[in-house]
Design a protein around this motif. Sequence first.
Motif, PDB file in Angstrom:
ATOM      1  N   LEU A 100     -29.243  15.546   7.974  1.00  0.00           N
ATOM      2  CA  LEU A 100     -27.797  15.359   8.060  1.00  0.00           C
ATOM      3  C   LEU A 100     -27.477  14.533   9.301  1.00  0.00           C
ATOM      4  O   LEU A 100     -28.237  14.551  10.282  1.00  0.00           O
ATOM      5  CB  LEU A 100     -27.092  16.717   8.148  1.00  0.00           C
ATOM      6  CG  LEU A 100     -27.323  17.653   6.961  1.00  0.00           C
ATOM      7  CD1 LEU A 100     -26.816  19.055   7.285  1.00  0.00           C
ATOM      8  CD2 LEU A 100     -26.642  17.106   5.710  1.00  0.00           C
ATOM      9  N   THR A 111     -21.720  17.026   6.615  1.00  0.00           N
ATOM     10  CA  THR A 111     -21.607  16.757   5.180  1.00  0.00           C
ATOM     11  C   THR A 111     -21.835  15.279   4.916  1.00  0.00           C
ATOM     12  O   THR A 111     -21.193  14.666   4.065  1.00  0.00           O
ATOM     13  CB  THR A 111     -20.247  17.254   4.650  1.00  0.00           C
ATOM     14  OG1 THR A 111     -20.037  18.576   5.139  1.00  0.00           O
ATOM     15  CG2 THR A 111     -20.199  17.305   3.130  1.00  0.00           C
ATOM     16  N   LEU A 112     -22.715  14.718   5.718  1.00  0.00           N
ATOM     17  CA  LEU A 112     -23.054  13.309   5.595  1.00  0.00           C
ATOM     18  C   LEU A 112     -24.537  13.200   5.936  1.00  0.00           C
ATOM     19  O   LEU A 112     -24.981  13.749   6.952  1.00  0.00           O
ATOM     20  CB  LEU A 112     -22.220  12.529   6.617  1.00  0.00           C
ATOM     21  CG  LEU A 112     -22.102  11.023   6.463  1.00  0.00           C
ATOM     22  CD1 LEU A 112     -21.282  10.682   5.234  1.00  0.00           C
ATOM     23  CD2 LEU A 112     -21.427  10.437   7.702  1.00  0.00           C
ATOM     24  N   LEU A 113     -25.282  12.522   5.091  1.00  0.00           N
ATOM     25  CA  LEU A 113     -26.682  12.287   5.423  1.00  0.00           C
ATOM     26  C   LEU A 113     -26.748  11.203   6.496  1.00  0.00           C
ATOM     27  O   LEU A 113     -25.914  10.281   6.508  1.00  0.00           O
ATOM     28  CB  LEU A 113     -27.450  11.818   4.185  1.00  0.00           C
ATOM     29  CG  LEU A 113     -27.500  12.789   3.001  1.00  0.00           C
ATOM     30  CD1 LEU A 113     -28.077  12.104   1.771  1.00  0.00           C
ATOM     31  CD2 LEU A 113     -28.305  14.033   3.365  1.00  0.00           C
TER      32      LEU A 113
END
Lengths: 264, 155
Positions: B22, B61-63
Amino acid sequence: MYEFTYHRPATVDEAIALLKSADDGKLLAGGHTLLPTMKQRLASPSDLIDLGGALATGIDVSNGCVTIGAGTCHADVATSSDVANAIPALAKLASMIGDPHVRNKGTIGGSIANNDPAADYPAACLGLGATIVTSAREIEADDFFTGMFDTALGDDEVITSVRFPVPAKAGYSKFPNPASRYAMVGVFVSSAKGGIRVAVTGAGPCVFRQGDMEAALEGDFASSAIAGVTQADGDLNSDIHASAEYRAHLVGVMARRAVDQATG
Amino acid sequence: MPSVSMKVNGSEVSADVDARTLLVEYLRSDLGLTGTHVGCDTSQCGACVVHVDGKAVKSCTLLAVQAEGAEVTTIEGMAANGDLHPMQEAFREHHGLQCGFCTPGMIMAATDMVARHGKDLDEATIRRELEGNLCRCTGYHNIVKAIAAAAKAMG
């Protein structure tokens, strides 16, 4: 989160080719549903195909339609003056999704493809009679939302844009879950040449049209016309947040508020 | 392993990362920028908010690979030349923090808020805009005061 192979195609065609060749490929748009689901190990795709560089973004208003690229984030719809002028209820709906940070990443295409029973956009699509444009065809909203987390999309089909016809009047009212901001119940109403639409999200397993209210509003598009129309609670959701009976009551309240907003 | 390159607080960085990493894990573990916190890890609490290409996002909530080529700003990038950013200064001045855990996310959300709304932020707008940031100590009152004051100072 389980391991996966990450891909970042430059075009939708490339994404479809990757999807076809993957064992169990999943498309990633804004990722604000899929990534939390993967973290909980409720989804474990073999391949994650990031549409971030492939999907169209942007908003076009022409020929009586608002067309929104599938990769357009909620914040851009919420703050678009073009959307606010053409269909203010649509801009308002987008501004009520999640929170500001979620709205900066979540996309309209992702929301519709996921078809969460409590998501906002499905109500706008069904409530405006939108057309879902995909890599393969155009699907009317009436045929698109087929069940809980289920849509008419084929396995290798990608939503590319959504086309909303501009109605004469429209309104959206939602009772948000105070923690998640998802709709406990949200009702989108519109009055257009094609008729009246009342679409309900959050209440049942899938967004649905409230036919009794549509019929009552057909002759008189005023909240008083649906004051006596009740929603049966038999098929509605019941959980720790609200009983089916409570949700049925909210359908009436939200519908009347949405009509008031549309006519106000 | 995919490689990722981005600009973090003005510096170019790149690494080979597990695709599952993440953005918040990359910032904290690989780059040692532990000012960005992980509170809920379920996109609710906002302790992990950073700016990606100028927009506030939840870095849990973001790679990391999704931030390829992006400009990322974290709380460590806010102070300039040893001077606190006006938003940080306002949180100090108005006692907008107690335990401090939510503060980095609050500051990043608040500066994004001012960038979008300008200096005349009213209380209702601030409170609505803070929907994605949870604080379990202050009751928000002093956070709201700090943001209103900083908005004026920044305007």
